[in-house]
Design an enzyme around this catalytic site. Sequence first.
Site, PDB file in Angstrom:
ATOM      1  CB  ALA A   5     -18.968  18.212  -7.478  1.00  0.00           C
ATOM      2  CG  HIS A  57      -3.050  -0.728 -17.716  1.00  0.00           C
ATOM      3  ND1 HIS A  57      -2.937  -2.074 -17.465  1.00  0.00           N
ATOM      4  CD2 HIS A  57      -4.044  -0.276 -16.909  1.00  0.00           C
ATOM      5  CE1 HIS A  57      -3.824  -2.433 -16.549  1.00  0.00           C
ATOM      6  NE2 HIS A  57      -4.515  -1.361 -16.192  1.00  0.00           N
ATOM      7  NE  ARG A  94     -11.816  31.200  -3.891  1.00  0.00           N
ATOM      8  CZ  ARG A  94     -12.099  30.944  -2.614  1.00  0.00           C
ATOM      9  NH1 ARG A  94     -11.137  31.035  -1.692  1.00  0.00           N
ATOM     10  NH2 ARG A  94     -13.313  30.586  -2.246  1.00  0.00           N
ATOM     11  CG  ASN A 139     -22.371  10.326   0.953  1.00  0.00           C
ATOM     12  OD1 ASN A 139     -23.211   9.435   0.855  1.00  0.00           O
ATOM     13  ND2 ASN A 139     -22.677  11.566   1.321  1.00  0.00           N
ATOM     14  CB  THR A 164      -4.207  14.452 -13.740  1.00  0.00           C
ATOM     15  OG1 THR A 164      -4.090  15.859 -13.982  1.00  0.00           O
ATOM     16  CG2 THR A 164      -5.524  13.952 -14.332  1.00  0.00           C
ATOM     17  CE  LYS A 165      -0.013  18.203 -14.919  1.00  0.00           C
ATOM     18  NZ  LYS A 165       0.386  19.437 -15.654  1.00  0.00           N
ATOM     19  CG  ASP A 213      -3.468  -2.343  -8.452  1.00  0.00           C
ATOM     20  OD1 ASP A 213      -4.600  -1.843  -8.297  1.00  0.00           O
ATOM     21  OD2 ASP A 213      -3.246  -3.297  -9.224  1.00  0.00           O
TER      22      ASP A 213
END
Length: 222
Positions: free
Chosen positions: A167, A113, A190, A83, A172-173, A91
């Site tokens: 949403a 960084h 779940r 969308n 991060t994992k 990178d």
Amino acid sequence: MKEEEKIFRGELFCPADPELKAIKLRSHKLSARYSRTAEDEVELRCELTRQLLAAFGEGSFMQGPVFFHYGKHTRIGKRNFFNYNLTIQDDAPVTIGDDNNFGPNLTIVTPLHPMLPDERRVMLDQDGKPKHLCYARPVRIGNDCWFGANVVVCPGVTIGDNCVIGAGSVVTKDIPANSFAAGCPCSVIREITEADSMNCKPEILAGNRTIPRDRFPMEGSV
């Protein structure tokens, strides 16, 4: 060793390297051209994606606007829908499978960084020259996933097949296959099961029918 090779090895690299800057400038220009097209300019869009990306599978669609940092480091499979406002800062390599649906404002980032401010400003490269250096980690997304609006996928993340990402999530994992996950940071809520079938929601199904897996249309038949 070229700076692009260092990216793929997961090592510190200099984003200001002239060869990398040339790749990024080309990608930025192609992204801007794509973003100015209308969705019915099918042939032009196909040509731009061919120039921009390492792979863009048959039946995939990007609404636009789009932004790719390198472009050539991204591989997109078949029948994906993206969308509005897609951003992929590729990178390191970004690999996306088949049959995924992505809501507005999807952001995928791969660069990282240094945490310490003085190291972010400048470090010494392998020749002892002061440079701004960073590094990157690849992102992989499997098949048959659905991402809600405003999802951010962070460097180094792998998301398995058949996942739903809520949403506003910041992933991060890694997320295992067949998971419903959401939140900031995103975590598994779940497993997705047959209890999630539309067959269990007759008031929404409203006379429509699901297709048994053993009778599901083969690729290319729809």
